[in-house]
Design an enzyme around this catalytic site. Structure first.
Site, PDB file in Angstrom:
ATOM      1  N   ASP A 190      33.754  51.187  20.176  1.00 36.72           N
ATOM      2  CA  ASP A 190      33.679  49.737  20.360  1.00 36.72           C
ATOM      3  C   ASP A 190      34.174  49.467  21.772  1.00 36.72           C
ATOM      4  OD1 ASP A 190      33.723  46.830  19.802  1.00 36.72           O
ATOM      5  OD2 ASP A 190      33.722  47.460  17.705  1.00 36.72           O
ATOM      6  N   HIS A 267      28.639  45.705  21.352  1.00 35.91           N
ATOM      7  CA  HIS A 267      30.010  46.244  21.263  1.00 35.91           C
ATOM      8  C   HIS A 267      30.104  47.549  22.056  1.00 35.91           C
ATOM      9  CE1 HIS A 267      32.014  43.568  18.336  1.00 35.91           C
ATOM     10  NE2 HIS A 267      30.811  43.401  17.816  1.00 35.91           N
ATOM     11  N   GLU A 323      26.402  41.629  15.909  1.00 35.00           N
ATOM     12  CA  GLU A 323      26.881  40.704  16.941  1.00 35.00           C
ATOM     13  C   GLU A 323      26.319  40.967  18.344  1.00 35.00           C
ATOM     14  OE1 GLU A 323      31.087  39.150  15.350  1.00 35.00           O
ATOM     15  OE2 GLU A 323      31.196  41.190  16.098  1.00 35.00           O
TER      16      GLU A 323
HETATM   17  C1  ACM Z   1      31.728  42.947  11.963  1.00 37.20           C
HETATM   18  O1  ACM Z   1      32.736  42.544  11.378  1.00 37.20           O
HETATM   19  N1  ACM Z   1      31.452  42.569  13.195  1.00 37.20           N
HETATM   20  C2  ACM Z   1      30.797  43.830  11.293  1.00 37.20           C
END
Ligand code: ACM
Length: 750
Positions: A190, A267, A323
């Site tokens: 991440d 991410h 996201e």
């Molecule tokens: C998440 O909580 N962004 C999967």
């Protein structure tokens, strides 16, 4: 005096211990358990007999039971004599792929399963049974037959936001196994740091694994730069290929599959700082998403996934997918050219192309793609891909209808980064309010929405530990336990056999096990929560108390006095009239355990009265009970998500029709503030009165005095003295001045 008190406490402790008592309080509760008289005595002479195929299970059991090294395993089929624990493989169609039988008698113990997984689960039931006894050398006799509800029983751990050493990962896996989880979802990458050695791309762990500040919020607010391994400011870490393989092996021995997550296409700040040529801008520290129009991105990701698949034999490889901001793709010539060539209309379709291309790659290597529910967006998801539904259950429901398998992990029940108790008493967390009972009450199969075939595609459930605010292993344990025990029963136990009160009772025995494993679990609060439910017929409030304690002694008063050790003990909900102040506190061993809680139950004059929204209604995301919310007599709890708080994105302007001109005394309206998710106080509250509903007269305004910068969970009641006034129509205005949500639960008129 002090000596006397100590003596008293010692007497209590001894009275409570009762070392002979057999404890059967297993979690998750087995499908069938018959208690038998007597105990199996654990001694240094206890031996384990197992066929060669179960040698590693026998070794595992010997270790878990702390049998002496010199106790040789008997690796054969039939062994007679006392003090032998038999492990056996025996085909039994009633057991499914993971079920087991466990039989404990004074002379010996038998664990059988159709396969190794079943035997492992039986073995951990035995270990748990031992570890919840006061005297670990006496294992109570019983017979258990047990099978799980779901085949996927997962725990996730984010090691990017904070890195945790292999020793902790193993400890976490140890405890997972005791509660029959079978999947460890390892969130390895991440923006906050890349955590897995990839031999072909050394910068990922030379730089991308190390950020310049430990505190994630401070780092996020700063330039978000990465450091370099060994630099004085470097904070982070990574798992070498060998370490990761060791974790995989360690988990497999315990019946647990490790699923790695490699985040893409978003991410990915840390990757794009190290390899900026894979981003749209081509520059470090600019993008979080890979450039999809650049074929080097696929070369990189396929190289990485190739190494990942060599380390992790799991059927699933998790590719994140959540996201993604599609902004950089919109102006990137490479992405735009690709979209034009493929006829893709928007960023969602581009992302869908990306996910399917990665899915094909994994499929070609005999693996399956697993991703967060965004992978459904922008087109048809390739067959075989499996969806983790995190933004509620909607993604999961949609995915089952499209024929995909689903793991349910909705935020409101399965995000263990949420608060588990009153936020004002807890270490800072990301938000939300997901206490133990809420986790326990979750049913991953939304049966009303799905056909039987669709229901069968829900393969299981998982809780997630996102570690933004968990910088230490102690804090991870604090957030995970005891909620993981509740989830273990959600995952294992059929819904008709679940019962929170019984789980809560059994949990009291499980604390000993957690203590024996030195798990820093959250200790239940002694706070009393008081709530009132208006009764339309009686025109009174039904008051009830709840606490996190199991069967506490709650003493209370309804006359304004402070409860003491002689006040009545709460046994069941009770009615109070009009406006009544209720005070309550838990006593233990004759001593008060918390500050006195005070609640005013108010069967007020506006209950059931019609309310008009002059300015449009509430936000469709937070309707609570719709038009009746603000005069239904029901007050909200600790979270705006409890369906008792009504949310507004614009000014509030409502009129209550009292039905006739009414003598007034006071009015109050309560708001909540929680800066994190953008919930604020109104600038002020104004109350206007009218007899005809046309001509309103202001009675005054109350200004907000809570700073919008205050990040705590705050409540403020705006109160108006209306003595000597009367009206039929009462209009309440509250301007929204912070460009966020406002939440209120009730307009109380006395
Ligand atoms: C998440 O909580 N962004 C999967």
């Amino acid at each position: 005096m002090l000596g006397g008190l100590l003596l008293l406490q010692t007497t209590f402790a001894m009275a409570q211990q009762k070392p002979d008592r057999a404890v059967y309080d297993l979690v998750p509760t087995p499908v069938s358990m018959i208690r038998k008289p007597g105990f199996f005595q654990m001694t240094d002479a206890v031996r384990i007999a197992a066929p060669a195929a179960l040698k590693d299970a026998a070794m595992l059991l010997a270790g878990a039971l702390h049998l002496p090294e010199q106790n040789k395993m008997i690796l054969s089929g039939t062994v007679h004599g006392r003090g032998v624990i038999h492990l056996a493989l025996r085909k039994d169609p009633t057991l499914g792929s993971e079920g087991y039988h466990l039989s404990v008698s004074p002379t010996g113990i038998q664990i059988t399963g159709s396969n190794r997984e079943g035997v492992i689960h039986g073995l951990f039931t035995l270990v748990q049974l031992q570890e919840i006894q006061t005297d670990e050398n006496r294992i109570p006799c019983l017979k258990i037959s047990d099978t799980p509800r779901f085949t996927y029983r997962g725990m996730h751990l984010d090691v990017s936001r904070h890195f945790f050493p292999v020793s902790f990962i193993k400890k976490f896996i140890d405890v997972m196994a005791l509660y029959k989880f079978n999947t460890f979802h390892w969130h390895l990458t991440d923006g906050a740091g890349w955590r897995l050695q990839i031999k072909k791309y050394p910068l990922l762990t030379l730089e991308g694994a190390w950020r310049t500040r430990k505190n994630l919020s401070e780092w996020w607010k700063s330039d978000r730069h990465y450091s370099r391994q060994g630099a004085p400011d470097a904070y982070g870490g990574y798992y070498t290929t060998r370490q990761a393989k060791e974790v995989v092996k360690y988990a497999a021995q315990r019946g647990i599959t490790v699923i790695p997550e490699i985040e893409m296409p978003a991410h990915s700040e840390e990757v794009l700082a190290c390899y900026p040529e894979l981003s749209c801008s081509g520059k470090p520290y600019k993008n979080a998403e890979f450039c999809i129009g650049n074929d080097s991105t696929f070369t990189f990701l396929e190289d990485v996934l190739t190494e990942v698949m060599r380390i992790f034999p799991s059927k699933y490889i998790h590719i994140g997918g959540d996201e993604a901001s599609k902004t950089s793709w919109k102006t990137c010539p490479k992405d735009q050219a690709l979209m034009k060539r493929l006829g893709l209309k928007n960023g969602a379709e581009l992302q869908s192309y990306f996910v399917n291309r990665i899915g094909k790659f994994l499929h070609a290597h005999g693996r399956k793609l697993l991703g967060w529910d965004e992978i459904l967006e922008g087109g048809t998801l390739a067959p075989g891909a499996t969806v983790m539904s995190w933004r509620g259950e909607a993604g999961g429901i949609a995915a089952t209808r499209q024929g995909h398998d689903v793991v349910m992990t909705p935020g409101a029940y399965c995000y263990f980064d949420h608060y588990q108790s009153d936020p004002n008493t807890q270490p800072y967390a990301i938000g939300g309010y997901t206490p133990l009972s809420k986790v326990y009450g979750y049913d991953p199969v939304p049966a009303d929405s799905l056909s039987p075939a669709e229901q069968n595609r829900i393969i299981g459930v998982q809780a997630n530990l996102w570690t933004e605010y968990m910088p230490t292993t102690e804090q991870v344990e604090y957030m995970a336990f005891p909620r993981m025990l509740a989830l273990s029963e959600v995952a294992w136990t059929a819904p008709h056999r679940k019962n929170f009160d019984d789980f809560h009772r059994r949990l009291q025995s499980q604390y000993l096990l957690l203590q024996r494993h030195n798990v820093n679990y959250y200790r239940p609060s002694y706070r009393v929560h008081i709530s009132a439910l208006p009764d339309d017929k009686k025109k009174e409030n039904l008051v009830s108390f709840s606490t996190e304690q199991y069967q506490p002694v709650i003493r209370y008063t309804t006359n304004g006095s402070t409860p003491d050790r002689k006040s009545p003990v709460y046994t069941k909900p009770f009615y109070v009239k009009g406006r009544t102040t209720v005070k309550a506190i838990i006593f233990k061993d004759g001593l008060p355990m918390d500050s006195v809680r005070v609640f005013t139950a108010n069967y007020h004059k506006a209950i059931g009265k019609k309310i008009t929204y002059n300015n449009g209604g509430w936000s469709s995301s937070y309707p609570a009970a719709g038009a009746s919310t603000l005069t239904d007599g029901i007050t909200g709890g600790l979270t705006y998500q409890d369906k008792k708080w009504q949310g507004f994105l614009h000014d509030i302007d409502v009129t209550v029709d009292m039905g006739g001109v009414t003598t007034l005394n006071s009015l109050s309206i309560r708001f909540m503030q929680l800066k994190g998710p953008g919930v604020y106080m109104p600038g002020s509250v104004t109350v206007l009165l009218s007899d005809d509903g046309k001509n309103f007269k202001a009675t005054g305004a109350v200004q907000n005095d809570i700073s919008p910068k205050d990040s705590r969970l705050l409540f403020k009641t705006f109160t108006f003295d209306l003595k000597g006034k009367s009206a039929r129509f009462i209009r309440v205005k509250a301007p929204n001045v912070q460009d966020g949500f406002m939440f209120t639960d009730e307009i109380m008129v006395n």
